[in-house]
Scaffold this motif. Structure first.
Motif, PDB file in Angstrom:
ATOM      1  N   ALA A 193       4.476 -32.784  41.545  1.00 43.65           N
ATOM      2  CA  ALA A 193       5.180 -32.521  40.287  1.00 43.65           C
ATOM      3  C   ALA A 193       6.024 -31.254  40.389  1.00 43.65           C
ATOM      4  N   LEU A 194       5.480 -30.209  41.019  1.00 44.80           N
ATOM      5  CA  LEU A 194       6.240 -28.970  41.198  1.00 44.80           C
ATOM      6  C   LEU A 194       7.490 -29.210  42.027  1.00 44.80           C
ATOM      7  N   VAL A 195       7.354 -29.978  43.094  1.00 46.84           N
ATOM      8  CA  VAL A 195       8.507 -30.288  43.938  1.00 46.84           C
ATOM      9  C   VAL A 195       9.535 -31.089  43.148  1.00 46.84           C
ATOM     10  N   LYS A 196       9.074 -32.108  42.436  1.00 44.59           N
ATOM     11  CA  LYS A 196       9.975 -32.981  41.688  1.00 44.59           C
ATOM     12  C   LYS A 196      10.835 -32.201  40.695  1.00 44.59           C
ATOM     13  N   VAL A 197      10.227 -31.302  39.956  1.00 41.36           N
ATOM     14  CA  VAL A 197      10.949 -30.601  38.896  1.00 41.36           C
ATOM     15  C   VAL A 197      11.769 -29.408  39.418  1.00 41.36           C
ATOM     16  N   ASN A 198      11.427 -28.878  40.589  1.00 41.95           N
ATOM     17  CA  ASN A 198      12.102 -27.677  41.090  1.00 41.95           C
ATOM     18  C   ASN A 198      13.110 -27.929  42.201  1.00 41.95           C
ATOM     19  N   LYS A 199      13.145 -29.118  42.749  1.00 44.19           N
ATOM     20  CA  LYS A 199      14.056 -29.399  43.871  1.00 44.19           C
ATOM     21  C   LYS A 199      15.479 -29.638  43.382  1.00 44.19           C
ATOM     22  N   THR A 200      16.388 -28.786  43.849  1.00 48.44           N
ATOM     23  CA  THR A 200      17.810 -28.973  43.560  1.00 48.44           C
ATOM     24  C   THR A 200      18.564 -29.399  44.817  1.00 48.44           C
ATOM     25  N   GLY A 201      17.964 -29.154  45.983  1.00 41.97           N
ATOM     26  CA  GLY A 201      18.635 -29.452  47.234  1.00 41.97           C
ATOM     27  C   GLY A 201      19.442 -28.280  47.775  1.00 41.97           C
ATOM     28  N   PHE A 202      19.437 -27.174  47.060  1.00 40.28           N
ATOM     29  CA  PHE A 202      20.178 -25.995  47.491  1.00 40.28           C
ATOM     30  C   PHE A 202      19.221 -24.916  47.982  1.00 40.28           C
ATOM     31  N   ILE A 203      19.759 -24.017  48.793  1.00 40.03           N
ATOM     32  CA  ILE A 203      18.979 -22.876  49.281  1.00 40.03           C
ATOM     33  C   ILE A 203      18.398 -22.133  48.086  1.00 40.03           C
ATOM     34  N   GLY A 204      17.124 -21.741  48.198  1.00 36.61           N
ATOM     35  CA  GLY A 204      16.490 -20.947  47.153  1.00 36.61           C
ATOM     36  C   GLY A 204      15.636 -21.747  46.191  1.00 36.61           C
ATOM     37  N   ASP A 205      15.384 -23.024  46.500  1.00 32.85           N
ATOM     38  CA  ASP A 205      14.535 -23.838  45.620  1.00 32.85           C
ATOM     39  C   ASP A 205      13.116 -23.296  45.541  1.00 32.85           C
ATOM     40  N   GLY A 206      12.656 -22.606  46.565  1.00 20.92           N
ATOM     41  CA  GLY A 206      11.343 -21.983  46.526  1.00 20.92           C
ATOM     42  C   GLY A 206      10.397 -22.503  47.587  1.00 20.92           C
ATOM     43  N   LYS A 207       9.148 -22.099  47.460  1.00 17.14           N
ATOM     44  CA  LYS A 207       8.104 -22.499  48.405  1.00 17.14           C
ATOM     45  C   LYS A 207       6.811 -22.691  47.644  1.00 17.14           C
ATOM     46  N   ILE A 208       5.942 -23.533  48.219  1.00 22.43           N
ATOM     47  CA  ILE A 208       4.612 -23.758  47.649  1.00 22.43           C
ATOM     48  C   ILE A 208       3.594 -23.566  48.755  1.00 22.43           C
ATOM     49  N   PHE A 209       2.553 -22.808  48.461  1.00 19.66           N
ATOM     50  CA  PHE A 209       1.461 -22.595  49.399  1.00 19.66           C
ATOM     51  C   PHE A 209       0.180 -23.125  48.769  1.00 19.66           C
ATOM     52  N   VAL A 210      -0.636 -23.802  49.546  1.00 14.08           N
ATOM     53  CA  VAL A 210      -1.928 -24.292  49.079  1.00 14.08           C
ATOM     54  C   VAL A 210      -2.994 -23.637  49.946  1.00 14.08           C
ATOM     55  N   CYS A 211      -3.902 -22.919  49.294  1.00 15.24           N
ATOM     56  CA  CYS A 211      -4.925 -22.158  50.000  1.00 15.24           C
ATOM     57  C   CYS A 211      -6.313 -22.578  49.528  1.00 15.24           C
ATOM     58  N   PRO A 212      -7.295 -22.555  50.427  1.00 11.46           N
ATOM     59  CA  PRO A 212      -8.655 -22.875  49.993  1.00 11.46           C
ATOM     60  C   PRO A 212      -9.205 -21.779  49.081  1.00 11.46           C
ATOM     61  N   THR A 213     -10.006 -22.190  48.111  1.00 11.83           N
ATOM     62  CA  THR A 213     -10.683 -21.252  47.214  1.00 11.83           C
ATOM     63  C   THR A 213     -12.173 -21.557  47.280  1.00 11.83           C
ATOM     64  N   ASP A 214     -12.954 -20.582  47.660  1.00 15.80           N
ATOM     65  CA  ASP A 214     -14.393 -20.792  47.836  1.00 15.80           C
ATOM     66  C   ASP A 214     -15.136 -20.991  46.526  1.00 15.80           C
ATOM     67  N   ASN A 215     -14.756 -20.220  45.509  1.00  7.97           N
ATOM     68  CA  ASN A 215     -15.508 -20.294  44.269  1.00  7.97           C
ATOM     69  C   ASN A 215     -14.673 -19.730  43.136  1.00  7.97           C
ATOM     70  N   ALA A 216     -15.089 -20.036  41.927  1.00 10.55           N
ATOM     71  CA  ALA A 216     -14.504 -19.460  40.714  1.00 10.55           C
ATOM     72  C   ALA A 216     -15.653 -19.195  39.762  1.00 10.55           C
ATOM     73  N   MET A 217     -15.492 -18.177  38.913  1.00 10.59           N
ATOM     74  CA  MET A 217     -16.528 -17.904  37.929  1.00 10.59           C
ATOM     75  C   MET A 217     -15.874 -17.526  36.611  1.00 10.59           C
ATOM     76  N   ARG A 218     -16.317 -18.173  35.544  1.00  8.54           N
ATOM     77  CA  ARG A 218     -15.889 -17.807  34.199  1.00  8.54           C
ATOM     78  C   ARG A 218     -16.778 -16.642  33.781  1.00  8.54           C
ATOM     79  N   ILE A 219     -16.166 -15.513  33.525  1.00  9.56           N
ATOM     80  CA  ILE A 219     -16.908 -14.289  33.237  1.00  9.56           C
ATOM     81  C   ILE A 219     -17.780 -14.432  31.995  1.00  9.56           C
ATOM     82  N   ARG A 220     -17.231 -15.016  30.944  1.00  5.83           N
ATOM     83  CA  ARG A 220     -17.956 -15.103  29.673  1.00  5.83           C
ATOM     84  C   ARG A 220     -19.264 -15.881  29.788  1.00  5.83           C
TER      85      ARG A 220
END
Length: 123
Positions: A87-114
């Motif tokens: 979805a990010l690629v679909k909406v952000n791709k113009t075909g011109f230099i500067g469209d951006g980059k996407i990185f996907v990184c592993p996340t070990d854990n998350a915690m809701r503080i509350r």
């Protein structure tokens, strides 16, 4: 869980927010940032010149040091990552230099503080 870090054009923020809302992505952090990519911040369309990759690599072309962008940070369940990235690629791709980059990184854990919920439940 995966962390999706996307650098997009500032002008694409509204369209990006809309598509993420349609996908029910409830948690997104958006930060205004400055940066540059392989083109060294030079926009060949605005400059009215043709930039070859060889000229950039050799350092023959200099330009603006940094370009304003938006950095989005999304932590998602593994099974949602491809849908969000597509979805990010679909909406952000113009075909011109500067469209951006996407990185996907592993996340070990998350915690809701509350509530101290962790893992996917914390998302």
């Amino acid at each position: 869980m995966k962390e999706i870090i996307a650098f997009i054009r500032s002008s694409k923020m509204n369209a990006t927010k809309k598509i993420l809302d349609e996908l029910n992505v409830s948690s997104v952090t958006a930060i205004p940032v400055l940066g540059r990519g392989n083109q060294r911040g030079l926009n060949p369309v605005l400059a009215g010149i043709d930039i070859s990759k060889d000229a950039i690599v050799k350092g023959n072309i200099t330009g603006m040091k940094f370009v304003p962008k938006r950095m989005l940070v999304i932590v998602a369940k593994d099974e949602e990552v491809n849908l969000i990235v597509d979805a990010l690629v679909k909406v952000n791709k113009t075909g011109f230099i500067g469209d951006g980059k996407i990185f996907v990184c592993p996340t070990d854990n998350a915690m809701r503080i509350r509530t101290k919920e962790s893992g996917d439940t914390a998302l």
